[in-house]
Scaffold this motif. Structure first.
Motif, PDB file in Angstrom:
ATOM      1  N   SER A  17     -22.860  12.834   0.609  1.00 56.35           N
ATOM      2  CA  SER A  17     -22.896  11.847  -0.067  1.00 56.35           C
ATOM      3  C   SER A  17     -21.978  10.848   1.025  1.00 56.35           C
ATOM      4  O   SER A  17     -21.336  11.237   1.757  1.00 56.35           O
ATOM      5  N   LEU A  18     -22.145   9.384   0.974  1.00 53.96           N
ATOM      6  CA  LEU A  18     -21.331   8.432   1.590  1.00 53.96           C
ATOM      7  C   LEU A  18     -19.909   8.781   1.188  1.00 53.96           C
ATOM      8  O   LEU A  18     -19.657   9.022  -0.093  1.00 53.96           O
ATOM      9  N   SER A  19     -19.045   8.697   1.982  1.00 50.71           N
ATOM     10  CA  SER A  19     -17.737   8.552   1.645  1.00 50.71           C
ATOM     11  C   SER A  19     -17.335   7.212   1.019  1.00 50.71           C
ATOM     12  O   SER A  19     -16.955   6.399   1.541  1.00 50.71           O
ATOM     13  N   ALA A  20     -17.208   7.383  -0.497  1.00 47.89           N
ATOM     14  CA  ALA A  20     -17.137   6.061  -1.228  1.00 47.89           C
ATOM     15  C   ALA A  20     -15.628   5.313  -0.870  1.00 47.89           C
ATOM     16  O   ALA A  20     -15.606   4.180  -1.009  1.00 47.89           O
ATOM     17  N   PRO A  21     -14.476   6.370  -0.689  1.00 49.26           N
ATOM     18  CA  PRO A  21     -13.361   5.600  -0.585  1.00 49.26           C
ATOM     19  C   PRO A  21     -13.238   4.609   0.882  1.00 49.26           C
ATOM     20  O   PRO A  21     -12.134   3.672   0.922  1.00 49.26           O
ATOM     21  N   LEU A  22     -14.134   4.669   1.680  1.00 49.41           N
ATOM     22  CA  LEU A  22     -14.476   3.710   2.669  1.00 49.41           C
ATOM     23  C   LEU A  22     -14.321   2.236   2.405  1.00 49.41           C
ATOM     24  O   LEU A  22     -13.906   1.245   2.925  1.00 49.41           O
ATOM     25  N   GLY A  23     -15.066   2.125   1.108  1.00 48.66           N
ATOM     26  CA  GLY A  23     -15.262   0.807   0.880  1.00 48.66           C
ATOM     27  C   GLY A  23     -16.611   0.256   1.206  1.00 48.66           C
ATOM     28  O   GLY A  23     -16.592  -0.930   0.836  1.00 48.66           O
ATOM     29  N   VAL A  24     -17.411   1.092   1.656  1.00 49.52           N
ATOM     30  CA  VAL A  24     -18.594   0.222   2.213  1.00 49.52           C
ATOM     31  C   VAL A  24     -19.521  -0.642   0.828  1.00 49.52           C
ATOM     32  O   VAL A  24     -20.036  -1.458   1.050  1.00 49.52           O
ATOM     33  N   GLU A  25     -19.524   0.387  -0.140  1.00 47.96           N
ATOM     34  CA  GLU A  25     -20.215  -0.215  -1.418  1.00 47.96           C
ATOM     35  C   GLU A  25     -19.725  -1.549  -1.864  1.00 47.96           C
ATOM     36  O   GLU A  25     -20.429  -2.239  -2.571  1.00 47.96           O
ATOM     37  N   TRP A  26     -18.322  -1.843  -1.597  1.00 47.77           N
ATOM     38  CA  TRP A  26     -17.890  -2.959  -2.046  1.00 47.77           C
ATOM     39  C   TRP A  26     -17.881  -3.970  -1.074  1.00 47.77           C
ATOM     40  O   TRP A  26     -17.324  -5.166  -1.454  1.00 47.77           O
ATOM     41  N   LEU A  27     -18.230  -3.950   0.054  1.00 50.29           N
ATOM     42  CA  LEU A  27     -18.685  -5.009   0.876  1.00 50.29           C
ATOM     43  C   LEU A  27     -19.519  -6.085   0.485  1.00 50.29           C
ATOM     44  O   LEU A  27     -20.515  -5.448  -0.207  1.00 50.29           O
ATOM     45  N   PRO A  28     -19.503  -7.377   1.047  1.00 48.50           N
ATOM     46  CA  PRO A  28     -20.688  -8.193   0.718  1.00 48.50           C
ATOM     47  C   PRO A  28     -21.874  -7.535   1.160  1.00 48.50           C
ATOM     48  O   PRO A  28     -21.905  -7.015   2.268  1.00 48.50           O
ATOM     49  N   SER A  29     -23.021  -7.995   0.697  1.00 42.40           N
ATOM     50  CA  SER A  29     -24.374  -7.098   0.941  1.00 42.40           C
ATOM     51  C   SER A  29     -24.700  -7.366   2.495  1.00 42.40           C
ATOM     52  O   SER A  29     -25.238  -6.352   3.085  1.00 42.40           O
ATOM     53  N   GLY A  30     -24.233  -8.765   3.140  1.00 44.95           N
ATOM     54  CA  GLY A  30     -24.550  -8.738   4.438  1.00 44.95           C
ATOM     55  C   GLY A  30     -23.844  -7.778   5.563  1.00 44.95           C
ATOM     56  O   GLY A  30     -24.186  -7.382   6.372  1.00 44.95           O
ATOM     57  N   GLU A  31     -22.577  -7.367   4.990  1.00 44.75           N
ATOM     58  CA  GLU A  31     -21.979  -6.573   5.766  1.00 44.75           C
ATOM     59  C   GLU A  31     -22.141  -4.988   5.348  1.00 44.75           C
ATOM     60  O   GLU A  31     -22.082  -4.023   6.080  1.00 44.75           O
ATOM     61  N   ALA A  32     -22.499  -4.876   4.032  1.00 42.09           N
ATOM     62  CA  ALA A  32     -22.680  -3.439   3.415  1.00 42.09           C
ATOM     63  C   ALA A  32     -24.061  -2.774   4.148  1.00 42.09           C
ATOM     64  O   ALA A  32     -24.182  -1.616   4.388  1.00 42.09           O
ATOM     65  N   ARG A  33     -24.965  -3.904   4.092  1.00 43.18           N
ATOM     66  CA  ARG A  33     -26.374  -3.339   4.508  1.00 43.18           C
ATOM     67  C   ARG A  33     -26.686  -2.338   5.948  1.00 43.18           C
ATOM     68  O   ARG A  33     -27.150  -1.510   5.786  1.00 43.18           O
ATOM     69  N   PRO A  34     -26.142  -3.115   6.784  1.00 42.37           N
ATOM     70  CA  PRO A  34     -25.983  -2.283   8.092  1.00 42.37           C
ATOM     71  C   PRO A  34     -25.307  -0.846   8.068  1.00 42.37           C
ATOM     72  O   PRO A  34     -26.217   0.308   8.471  1.00 42.37           O
ATOM     73  N   LEU A  35     -24.214  -0.749   7.344  1.00 38.74           N
ATOM     74  CA  LEU A  35     -23.811   0.623   7.194  1.00 38.74           C
ATOM     75  C   LEU A  35     -24.592   1.254   6.372  1.00 38.74           C
ATOM     76  O   LEU A  35     -24.826   2.714   6.508  1.00 38.74           O
ATOM     77  N   LEU A  36     -24.894   1.065   5.193  1.00 42.12           N
ATOM     78  CA  LEU A  36     -25.743   1.607   4.212  1.00 42.12           C
ATOM     79  C   LEU A  36     -27.058   2.105   4.827  1.00 42.12           C
ATOM     80  O   LEU A  36     -27.543   3.219   4.570  1.00 42.12           O
ATOM     81  N   ASP A  37     -27.810   1.184   5.571  1.00 45.98           N
ATOM     82  CA  ASP A  37     -29.097   1.468   6.155  1.00 45.98           C
ATOM     83  C   ASP A  37     -28.670   2.735   7.176  1.00 45.98           C
ATOM     84  O   ASP A  37     -29.544   3.564   7.323  1.00 45.98           O
ATOM     85  N   ALA A  38     -27.587   2.458   7.898  1.00 45.28           N
ATOM     86  CA  ALA A  38     -27.346   3.740   9.176  1.00 45.28           C
ATOM     87  C   ALA A  38     -27.141   4.946   8.161  1.00 45.28           C
ATOM     88  O   ALA A  38     -27.495   6.065   8.600  1.00 45.28           O
ATOM     89  N   TYR A  39     -26.546   4.896   7.222  1.00 41.16           N
ATOM     90  CA  TYR A  39     -26.233   6.227   6.322  1.00 41.16           C
ATOM     91  C   TYR A  39     -27.509   6.788   5.823  1.00 41.16           C
ATOM     92  O   TYR A  39     -27.741   8.068   6.038  1.00 41.16           O
TER      93      TYR A  39
END
Length: 310
Positions: A77-99
């Protein structure tokens, strides 16, 4: 039938590259990208810099470890303590897509939980991610801590319920960045988040999502052990029978805690999770409770969590 670990973390090359491309938390610096000899330094908003071993995220090595652990399936699973899911979508999406790109391509015995931006909910995007064969969806516990959180995340939970897929609730980022010992986030905010999420699901999640299967990481912060107090203070609500579609996983805990939770919930809703590479799987698969418990925790209960069958 196969032995399952529902909770591991494994950073693929695409996800590491996405973290390295950032200069604001969460981001990764140091080393040369993962030859197993250098150290990576992880920077998050709520915790001290953390030294990550590239060898811990070597896919071939981790596959060998999974086989040595007797696993037929290990869900990352994605390491949720990183805070990726809480970023604005424009910042979160590249990380989520890469994951998602890296996790979907992992070899056997790995599978994975999908992840989603929770600041800007987009159920259609998450549906597309789930279409790639993910086991279900992980959400951070601190987005599911109250009625407002469940209302905000309802489109994602409706999607899971409609597809018959489970939810995995994992600690989210630690909010307090004040000086603390390095172990503080794992022992205080993570546990507090899971405790709150367990009771918030009881109060707000289950009434809204009667068919949803859900698994709480780290034994839900031992929240089930407060059942007697809940019965005393919660009236009829606190005396309800155990919900067989609400599971807890065992990561970072040993025989004493697991035995106590078995006494509170029984063996039917406990599944094995290790949190590897941050913790080791148990030496005794049944936590000293016998072969029947090992079968339940590693095979029967994970199958019911993931498929609804059994």
């Amino acid at each position: 039938m196969t032995n399952v670990d529902v909770h591991q973390h494994l950073w693929t090359g695409s996800f590491v590259a996405a973290l390295r491309a950032r200069t604001e938390p969460p981001f990764l610096d140091g080393g040369d990208g993962g030859d197993g000899r250098d150290r990576w330094t992880l920077h998050t908003a709520g915790e001290p810099p953390y030294e990550v071993s590239p060898a811990d995220h070597d896919i071939a090595r981790r596959a060998e470890l999974a086989v040595a652990d007797g696993l037929g399936r290990a869900l990352v699973s994605l390491s949720a303590p990183l805070g990726v899911e809480w970023l604005p979508s424009g910042e979160a999406r590249p990380l989520l897509d890469a994951y998602h790109e890296g996790a979907a391509a992992l070899p056997r015995p790995f599978g994975a939980w999908a992840a989603a931006c929770v600041r800007d909910i987009d159920a259609d995007v998450t549906a597309g991610d789930l279409d790639r064969g993910f086991a279900g969806l992980q959400l951070p516990a601190n987005c599911l801590a109250d009625a407002a959180g469940y209302a905000h995340c309802a489109p994602l939970l409706d999607l899971l319920e409609a597809r018959g897929l489970p939810l995995f609730v994992h600690p989210g980022p630690a909010a307090d960045a004040s000086p603390r010992p390095g172990w503080w986030p794992a022992m205080v905010p993570y546990v507090q988040q899971m405790h709150a999420a367990w009771f918030a699901f009881r109060a707000f999640g289950r009434p809204r999502h009667p068919r949803l299967r859900v698994c709480f990481a780290l034994l839900a912060g031992l929240a089930p052990l407060h059942g007697e107090r809940f019965a005393a203070r919660g009236g009829a609500e606190g005396r309800k029978e155990v919900d067989r579609n609400v599971f807890v996983e065992t990561s970072s805990y040993g025989p004493r805690a697991v035995d106590a939770v078995v006494r509170a919930l029984g063996t039917d809703v406990i599944v094995q999770g290790s949190d590897r590479p941050y913790a080791e799987p148990p030496q005794s698969p049944g936590f000293g409770l016998g072969g029947a418990a090992a079968y339940a925790f590693r095979i029967a209960n994970p199958r019911r969590l993931l498929t609804g069958e059994g």
